[in-house]
Design a protein around this motif. Structure first.
Motif, short mmCIF file in Angstrom:
data_model
loop_
_atom_site.label_atom_id
_atom_site.label_comp_id
_atom_site.label_asym_id
_atom_site.label_seq_id
_atom_site.Cartn_x
_atom_site.Cartn_y
_atom_site.Cartn_z
N ARG A 109 -11.29 -8.65 -2.83
CA ARG A 109 -10.34 -7.84 -2.08
C ARG A 109 -9.05 -7.63 -2.85
NH1 ARG A 109 -10.66 -4.43 1.51
NH2 ARG A 109 -8.99 -5.16 2.88
N ARG B 268 0.82 -1.22 0.00
CA ARG B 268 0.00 0.00 0.00
C ARG B 268 0.85 1.26 0.00
NH1 ARG B 268 -4.35 -2.26 4.48
NH2 ARG B 268 -6.06 -2.71 3.02
N THR B 269 1.98 1.23 0.67
CA THR B 269 2.79 2.45 0.79
C THR B 269 3.84 2.58 -0.33
OG1 THR B 269 4.32 1.31 2.28
CG2 THR B 269 2.49 2.53 3.28
N GLN C 14 -6.43 -1.77 -7.36
CA GLN C 14 -6.92 -0.44 -7.71
C GLN C 14 -6.38 0.63 -6.77
OE1 GLN C 14 -11.20 -0.75 -7.78
NE2 GLN C 14 -11.20 -2.29 -9.41
N GLU C 15 -5.96 0.24 -5.58
CA GLU C 15 -5.47 1.20 -4.60
C GLU C 15 -3.97 1.49 -4.72
OE1 GLU C 15 -8.65 0.04 -1.02
OE2 GLU C 15 -6.55 -0.59 -0.90
N ARG C 16 -3.31 0.89 -5.69
CA ARG C 16 -1.86 1.08 -5.83
C ARG C 16 -1.48 2.54 -6.08
NH1 ARG C 16 -0.57 -3.18 -10.49
NH2 ARG C 16 -2.67 -2.50 -11.07
N LYS C 17 -0.33 2.91 -5.56
CA LYS C 17 0.23 4.23 -5.85
C LYS C 17 1.08 4.11 -7.12
CE LYS C 17 0.44 5.83 -1.04
NZ LYS C 17 1.34 6.30 0.06
N GLN D 83 -9.46 -4.95 -5.30
CA GLN D 83 -9.48 -3.65 -4.61
C GLN D 83 -8.06 -3.20 -4.30
OE1 GLN D 83 -11.96 -3.54 -1.10
NE2 GLN D 83 -11.07 -1.63 -0.37
N PHE D 84 -7.22 -4.13 -3.85
CA PHE D 84 -5.83 -3.79 -3.54
C PHE D 84 -5.10 -3.34 -4.81
CE2 PHE D 84 -6.21 -7.06 0.06
CZ PHE D 84 -6.53 -6.08 0.98
#
Length: 305
Positions: free
Chosen positions: A207, A184-185, A213-216, A210-211
């Motif tokens: 899930r 995540r970071t 799509q949440e990537r930086k 979702q992870f």
């Protein structure tokens, strides 16, 4: 393919196959070039295939055009031997559409046949375009994500592999397996072409998406080589089928890191080729050798099957 093709259309297709150009076909049939072009477009609409593509050496028929020629010959009693004589000996190039790591594996294979030259085209994410190029004869062999079933296209499953991560060899921040917090970071490089990753666990699948799509995301590219080079010189990580990690870690300053347990994903790879290759014994043997070579590499990779 629809079957409402009358004898006149079949005759035009058969003559175009023999003559190799619209102009010569028009002269042979005492018709205008416009009439030939109109008939060809009509046949394309009926069959859903390109039938012929323009090349420097003339109009090249695809598998559907060949089958229509045989249909015409069967109806009229025309000899098939004359029409197709010498075609096998003319096949001296195999055209591919695949990923750059597969290209690297094919050209570096010490057992590669010298009888055929290899021509590579950039891999396309559109299944419609990939199928179109196979059916038209622009591409002989397509290696990548599975394509929808087509009567004129054969497919062979090459391997199933988990998905791993690549990071810079100088990056000591991550251990053997990434944690979810590190996922995540951290910064990500995204391969825009390969999107057919899947999760084997139905409970984890939503899930996992979702992870993703949440990537930086710091970089998006359609080139694996560009992305690996970028990751080797930065703090970014990139997802990659585990099958390719031995090749990439050997040739680039990157190392393999396992995905977080919460985002374990997989990828399937297939080899597709048209029925036209079945007509050329040498091309078919080379195709089979390529399939065996890529399957054997799966056995040697960390966890591909």
């Amino acid at each position: 393919m629809q079957t409402e093709i009358d004898l006149k259309l079949l005759k035009i297709i058969n003559t175009l196959f023999i003559c190799g150009s619209v102009t010569k076909t028009a002269q042979a049939l005492n018709l205008s070039p416009g009439t030939i072009s109109y008939a060809l477009n009509k046949a394309r609409t009926l069959t859903g295939a390109h039938l012929f593509i323009r090349t420097r050496s003339g109009m090249k028929p695809d598998t559907t055009a060949r089958e229509l020629c045989l249909r015409y010959q069967k109806f009229t009693g025309t000899s098939q031997d004359t029409l197709f004589a010498g075609e096998e000996s003319e096949k001296n190039v195999l055209s591919f559409m695949t990923y750059s790591p597969v290209e690297m594996m094919l050209v570096s294979n010490p057992a590669r046949s010298e009888a055929l030259s290899y021509h590579f085209s950039p891999y396309l994410s559109s299944t419609t375009e990939r199928l179109s190029k196979l059916k038209s004869g622009e591409v002989d062999i397509d290696i990548g994500a599975k394509l929808p079933a087509e009567p004129l296209i054969n497919n062979v499953k090459l391997f199933t592999t988990p998905v791993s991560l690549l990071v810079s060899g100088e990056n000591k921040r991550y251990g053997e397996r990434l944690t979810l917090d590190e996922w995540r970071t951290g910064h990500h490089a995204v391969w825009s072409v390969l999107i057919d990753y899947y999760c084997n666990d139905a409970l984890k699948s939503q899930r996992a998406q979702q992870f993703l799509q949440e990537r930086k995301v710091k970089m998006i590219s359609g080139s694996i080589v560009n992305m690996v080079t970028f990751c080797a010189a930065s703090d970014c990580m990139m997802m990659i089928p585990d099958y390719f990690t031995p090749l990439l870690t050997k040739n680039f300053a990157v190392r393999r890191v396992l995905m977080p347990e919460e985002i374990e994903m997989h990828y399937d790879c297939y080899c597709h080729f048209s029925n036209s290759l079945l007509e050329n014994a040498n091309a078919l043997k080379v195709t089979n050798d390529i399939i065996l070579h890529l399957k054997s590499a799966a056995i040697a990779s960390p966890s591909a099957l």
